[in-house]
Design a protein around this motif. Structure first.
Motif, PDB file in Angstrom:
ATOM      1  N   ASP A  19      -4.896 -43.400   2.021  1.00 36.64           N
ATOM      2  CA  ASP A  19      -4.691 -42.315   2.984  1.00 36.64           C
ATOM      3  C   ASP A  19      -5.475 -42.584   4.273  1.00 36.64           C
ATOM      4  O   ASP A  19      -6.573 -43.162   4.249  1.00 36.64           O
ATOM      5  CB  ASP A  19      -5.136 -40.973   2.397  1.00 36.64           C
ATOM      6  N   ASP A  20      -4.907 -42.161   5.383  1.00 38.78           N
ATOM      7  CA  ASP A  20      -5.515 -42.343   6.700  1.00 38.78           C
ATOM      8  C   ASP A  20      -6.509 -41.216   6.931  1.00 38.78           C
ATOM      9  O   ASP A  20      -6.188 -40.181   7.516  1.00 38.78           O
ATOM     10  CB  ASP A  20      -4.412 -42.341   7.762  1.00 38.78           C
ATOM     11  N   LEU A  21      -7.740 -41.416   6.475  1.00 38.20           N
ATOM     12  CA  LEU A  21      -8.732 -40.345   6.510  1.00 38.20           C
ATOM     13  C   LEU A  21      -9.055 -39.932   7.944  1.00 38.20           C
ATOM     14  O   LEU A  21      -9.099 -38.736   8.254  1.00 38.20           O
ATOM     15  CB  LEU A  21     -10.002 -40.793   5.778  1.00 38.20           C
ATOM     16  N   ILE A  25      -8.311 -36.196   9.557  1.00 39.01           N
ATOM     17  CA  ILE A  25      -9.364 -35.356  10.136  1.00 39.01           C
ATOM     18  C   ILE A  25      -9.044 -35.041  11.597  1.00 39.01           C
ATOM     19  O   ILE A  25      -9.116 -33.880  12.031  1.00 39.01           O
ATOM     20  CB  ILE A  25     -10.729 -36.065  10.012  1.00 39.01           C
ATOM     21  N   ALA A  26      -8.677 -36.065  12.354  1.00 41.60           N
ATOM     22  CA  ALA A  26      -8.367 -35.861  13.775  1.00 41.60           C
ATOM     23  C   ALA A  26      -7.145 -34.973  13.959  1.00 41.60           C
ATOM     24  O   ALA A  26      -7.034 -34.274  14.970  1.00 41.60           O
ATOM     25  CB  ALA A  26      -8.156 -37.206  14.461  1.00 41.60           C
ATOM     26  N   GLY A  27      -6.239 -34.993  12.979  1.00 43.20           N
ATOM     27  CA  GLY A  27      -5.052 -34.153  13.072  1.00 43.20           C
ATOM     28  C   GLY A  27      -5.332 -32.681  12.836  1.00 43.20           C
ATOM     29  O   GLY A  27      -4.534 -31.819  13.226  1.00 43.20           O
ATOM     30  N   GLN A  28      -6.467 -32.385  12.189  1.00 41.45           N
ATOM     31  CA  GLN A  28      -6.811 -30.994  11.879  1.00 41.45           C
ATOM     32  C   GLN A  28      -7.883 -30.424  12.803  1.00 41.45           C
ATOM     33  O   GLN A  28      -8.136 -29.225  12.772  1.00 41.45           O
ATOM     34  CB  GLN A  28      -7.309 -30.899  10.426  1.00 41.45           C
ATOM     35  N   LEU A 135     -14.400 -45.834  10.321  1.00 43.40           N
ATOM     36  CA  LEU A 135     -13.947 -44.492  10.671  1.00 43.40           C
ATOM     37  C   LEU A 135     -14.221 -44.192  12.139  1.00 43.40           C
ATOM     38  O   LEU A 135     -13.375 -43.620  12.844  1.00 43.40           O
ATOM     39  CB  LEU A 135     -14.643 -43.451   9.782  1.00 43.40           C
ATOM     40  N   ARG A 136     -15.386 -44.572  12.612  1.00 43.62           N
ATOM     41  CA  ARG A 136     -15.721 -44.331  14.019  1.00 43.62           C
ATOM     42  C   ARG A 136     -14.720 -45.035  14.942  1.00 43.62           C
ATOM     43  O   ARG A 136     -14.255 -44.453  15.924  1.00 43.62           O
ATOM     44  CB  ARG A 136     -17.138 -44.818  14.295  1.00 43.62           C
ATOM     45  N   GLN A 137     -14.400 -46.281  14.627  1.00 43.39           N
ATOM     46  CA  GLN A 137     -13.431 -47.006  15.446  1.00 43.39           C
ATOM     47  C   GLN A 137     -12.053 -46.372  15.344  1.00 43.39           C
ATOM     48  O   GLN A 137     -11.324 -46.278  16.341  1.00 43.39           O
ATOM     49  CB  GLN A 137     -13.370 -48.468  15.009  1.00 43.39           C
TER      50      GLN A 137
END
Length: 244
Positions: A19-21, A25-28, A135-137
């Motif tokens: 899954d694209d974590l 997160i950015a989508g929510q 994740l940061r990148q």
């Protein structure tokens, strides 16, 4: 004094391998430059595939012995042993081990709670600092926002009853804030004060995330990030470890 705001990232749902974590997160939640995204280690492990079932594990003779001594399941003990560099202490119900990351904690961080189903076990990410950097990148690539990332997990504490969340991986900030050499409120130079800010942020995030709400991440806004370090900086050197 900085004003901190904490926002739980809700609505993500169950997570699985691949899954694209960061995308979820950015989508929510609409990220801003300077945010600190605190992500649970379990969410990271699930998306990276560090989830095991009995079919994945064959208990060794030592795992069976450990199970008898600690009242744990042999399959559980096998994964604890695989995740451990050495055993520090053991007692009924618990094994205190040092993981290959250098963390000293109960049962090498292996957890059956919120694992996604009966008989499933979740281990810590294999490289938490590396996971935080990725994740940061990913956040930067998807949103154009420069954020810091903390991966957190729950630890017991040697001198206190009760658990708290600590940082097991960081990217985009130093895990420590070193005040040594600076002046205190009375003008005296501080010689020992070095605060574990990444751990404090991880604990603060746990206050709004909770253990059973299924919230994998919390965004901390208002913290002034400094440096770009690694969690290894927080590990007690062997020559200063009075409890080894």
């Amino acid at each position: 004094m900085n004003k901190l705001e904490l926002f739980p990232v809700e609505g993500i749902g169950a997570l699985g391998k691949g899954d694209d974590l960061a995308g979820l997160i950015a989508g929510q939640f609409s990220l801003e430059d300077g945010d600190v995204v605190v992500v649970s280690s379990k969410a990271v492990s699930k998306t990276e595939g560090n989830v095991y079932t009995r079919e994945d594990l064959t208990p060794s003779p030592f795992a069976h012995t450990l199970a008898e001594r600690t009242n744990h399941d042999p399959w559980y003990c096998e994964l604890v042993l695989r995740e451990s560099a050495d055993i520090v202490r053991m007692a009924p119900g618990v094994v205190i081990s040092r993981t290959r990351h250098g963390f000293v904690l109960a049962n090498a961080g292996v957890d059956a709670s919120n694992a996604g189903g009966e008989g499933r076990l979740v281990a810590l990410p294999k490289d938490p600092d590396g996971s935080a950097r990725r994740l940061r990148q990913d956040f930067l690539d998807r949103t154009g926002k420069n954020v810091a990332v903390i991966i957190s997990d729950t630890f017991g504490r040697t001198w206190r009853v009760g658990q708290t969340d600590l940082a097991v991986g960081v990217a985009g900030l130093s895990p420590l804030r070193d005040y040594r050499g600076e002046k205190d409120a009375d003008g005296r130079a501080m010689s020992r004060t070095c605060l574990a800010h990444a751990d404090e942020l991880a604990s603060a995030a746990e206050l709004v995330r909770g253990k059973a709400e299924g919230i994998p991440a919390v965004v901390v806004r208002g913290y002034q990030c400094q440096g770009d370090g690694a969690v290894s900086e927080t590990l007690m050197p062997a020559d200063r470890d009075l409890f080894r």
